[in-house]
Enzyme design. Sequence first.
Site: not given
Ligand code: ADP
Length: 166
Positions: A17, A41, A90, A128
């Site tokens: 992130h 969630k 990703r 996460s």
């Molecule tokens: P959501 O539940 O809205 O997907 P997340 O917290 O899982 O929220 O992710 C928020 C953003 O960060 C999303 O756009 C996700 O694709 C991006 N993201 C999460 N992990 C990574 C990573 N390792 N590399 C690039 N982008 C990431």
Amino acid sequence: MRTAICPGSFDPVTLGHMDIIERTSVIFDQVIVAVSRNPIKNPMFSIEERVEMLREVLSPYSNVAVDSFEGLTVDYAAEQNAVAIVRGLRVISDFENEFRMALVNKTLACRIETLFLMTSAQYSFISSSAIKDVAIFGGPVEGLVSPLVEKRLKEKLKGCYKGKEG
Ligand code: ADP
């Protein structure tokens, strides 16, 4: 001033992130990291805890703010006068969902663009949920999250994992 929103659950914030947010902060004048209050969630960390962790780890970036919101991301983006929603991509499996969401958002608010930043190779496998799975079983999360988040995960899980010694 060009503002971008980086929305997400951030449960908890990972180095993946942070990489996306940092790269967004170079492109835009202002970035708002927006933690969504999604009642569907079942998060490990409360909204307040997630916002607090994000504020702490992102404090070095002067043009990055952290907030939370409820409801549609496009409505929040419009309220903030944002021109773009930035999401990280990703693996291929992210694509279908993100593609659908971007099209829905474009239909709801045609003036707000969704932009995608490709993950950096070293963070491509970090999510996460993977971090939480590792931490729940007492595995090391060093190098996947910031030291602050590592500490918060340990505190949160204290007493939940008995370890090999029982
Ligand atoms: P959501 O539940 O809205 O997907 P997340 O917290 O899982 O929220 O992710 C928020 C953003 O960060 C999303 O756009 C996700 O694709 C991006 N993201 C999460 N992990 C990574 C990573 N390792 N590399 C690039 N982008 C990431």
